[in-house]
Design an enzyme around this catalytic site. Structure first.
Site, mmCIF file in Angstrom:
data_model
loop_
_atom_site.group_PDB
_atom_site.id
_atom_site.type_symbol
_atom_site.label_atom_id
_atom_site.label_comp_id
_atom_site.label_asym_id
_atom_site.label_seq_id
_atom_site.Cartn_x
_atom_site.Cartn_y
_atom_site.Cartn_z
ATOM 1 N N LYS A 34 0.850 -1.197 0.000
ATOM 2 C CA LYS A 34 0.000 0.000 0.000
ATOM 3 C C LYS A 34 0.884 1.245 0.000
ATOM 4 C CE LYS A 34 -2.487 1.514 3.670
ATOM 5 N NZ LYS A 34 -2.288 2.970 3.822
ATOM 6 N N LYS A 63 -7.220 8.095 -1.781
ATOM 7 C CA LYS A 63 -8.586 8.507 -1.370
ATOM 8 C C LYS A 63 -9.066 9.755 -2.101
ATOM 9 C CE LYS A 63 -8.004 6.680 3.321
ATOM 10 N NZ LYS A 63 -6.554 6.418 3.293
ATOM 11 N N THR A 125 -12.767 5.809 10.134
ATOM 12 C CA THR A 125 -12.922 5.227 11.478
ATOM 13 C C THR A 125 -12.562 6.236 12.571
ATOM 14 O OG1 THR A 125 -10.714 4.302 11.276
ATOM 15 C CG2 THR A 125 -12.530 2.829 10.780
HETATM 16 O O1 C5P Z 1 0.952 -0.215 11.044
HETATM 17 P P1 C5P Z 1 -0.500 -0.537 10.932
HETATM 18 O O2 C5P Z 1 -0.785 -2.010 10.740
HETATM 19 O O3 C5P Z 1 -1.314 0.064 12.060
HETATM 20 O O4 C5P Z 1 -0.938 0.183 9.581
HETATM 21 C C1 C5P Z 1 -2.278 0.248 9.180
HETATM 22 C C2 C5P Z 1 -2.417 0.988 7.881
HETATM 23 O O5 C5P Z 1 -3.804 1.062 7.576
HETATM 24 C C3 C5P Z 1 -1.901 2.431 7.919
HETATM 25 O O6 C5P Z 1 -1.424 2.753 6.600
HETATM 26 C C4 C5P Z 1 -3.150 3.229 8.227
HETATM 27 O O7 C5P Z 1 -3.109 4.532 7.718
HETATM 28 C C5 C5P Z 1 -4.222 2.410 7.514
HETATM 29 N N1 C5P Z 1 -5.569 2.602 8.071
HETATM 30 C C6 C5P Z 1 -5.882 2.325 9.383
HETATM 31 N N2 C5P Z 1 -7.149 2.540 9.854
HETATM 32 C C7 C5P Z 1 -8.087 3.014 9.051
HETATM 33 C C8 C5P Z 1 -7.806 3.282 7.720
HETATM 34 C C9 C5P Z 1 -6.521 3.071 7.256
HETATM 35 O O8 C5P Z 1 -5.031 1.889 10.137
HETATM 36 N N3 C5P Z 1 -9.298 3.170 9.505
#
Ligand code: C5P
Length: 239
Positions: A34, A63, A125
């Protein structure tokens, strides 16, 4: 789908060098990388091609949210990069989502390539019930219901799926059917630190709830041995 293909590794870094190091190490062990605003805006769109050259697929997480014509044009450009997935805000509305879904398919057809998976972000979220009602002026509806309604709207517009919290997976799966793609972050294996994630789900639970793909960052990128961490998650998904 193989278990490894369900894992989308979040490249939350801001240098091309760090991103490519992770992509090189992990392209055989995850389904996609990603690339979000941080990396895309520092390394530029060529980062997508560089990851492709290392054998990885890319979820371009920018987005989009603008008028239909502008988002459709951006969708065409992103499709030309040959990415695996990209996303838009459902809050951009029906016409915007129809325009970008159509434009991306059309562009892929012109190129003779597989169209990317288009995803909608419903309610972030980070938005609370109070903000939804008092600032965004959507009263009288629980945030979970808004999420499901917007997911259905996205599906009706030809968008392939949504990014949502693990808590919302079941309701969206029930409302939008088996073919609608569900991508979820907030994933933590039992052995990993929660970091700043508040409501977390294990990879196995997310799969059981009906997720197709999981965005996972720090449990892999901050592990002492990222490849071992990815393999451990794959084993858990297969088990
Ligand atoms: O390091 P981690 O597993 O927490 O990373 C989660 C990824 O998913 C990050 O890029 C974060 O921005 C994204 N994300 C999230 N929660 C959301 C939407 C996107 O953690 N609600």
């Amino acid at each position: 789908m193989q278990a490894k293909d369900r894992i989308i590794l979040a490249l939350d870094v801001d240098s091309e060098q760090e991103a490519l190091k992770l992509a090189e190490q992990l392209s055989a062990h995850v389904g996609a990388f990603k690339v979000g605003m941080q990396l895309f805006n520092s390394a530029g769109p060529q980062i997508v091609d560089m990851i492709h050259k290392l054998g990885g697929r890319v979820f371009v997480d920018l987005k989009f949210h603008d008028i239909p014509n502008t988002v459709a044009a951006a969708g065409r450009v992103i499709t030309r990069l040959g990415c695996h997935m990209f996303n838009v805000h459902a809050a951009g509305g029906r016409e915007m989502m129809k325009a970008v879904a159509g434009a991306s398919r059309e562009e892929a057809a012109k190129l003779g390539s597989t169209p990317p998976i288009t995803l909608a972000v419903t309610v972030l979220t980070s938005i609370s019930q109070q903000e939804l009602e008092q600032d965004m002026l959507i009263p009288g509806m629980p945030v979970e219901d808004v999420v499901v309604k917007w997911a259905q709207m996205a599906r009706d517009c030809g968008i392939s799926g949504v990014v949502c919290s693990p808590r919302e997976i079941s309701a969206i799966r029930n409302a939008c059917g088996p073919d609608f793609k569900i991508v979820t972050p907030g994933i933590r294996p039992l052995w990993a630190a929660a970091n700043d994630q508040k409501r977390i789900t294990t990879p196995r639970d997310a799969l059981n709830l009906g997720a197709d793909y999981m965005v996972i960052g720090r449990p892999i990128t901050h592990a002492e041995d990222p490849v071992q961490a990815a393999k451990r998650i794959i084993d858990e998904l297969e088990g």
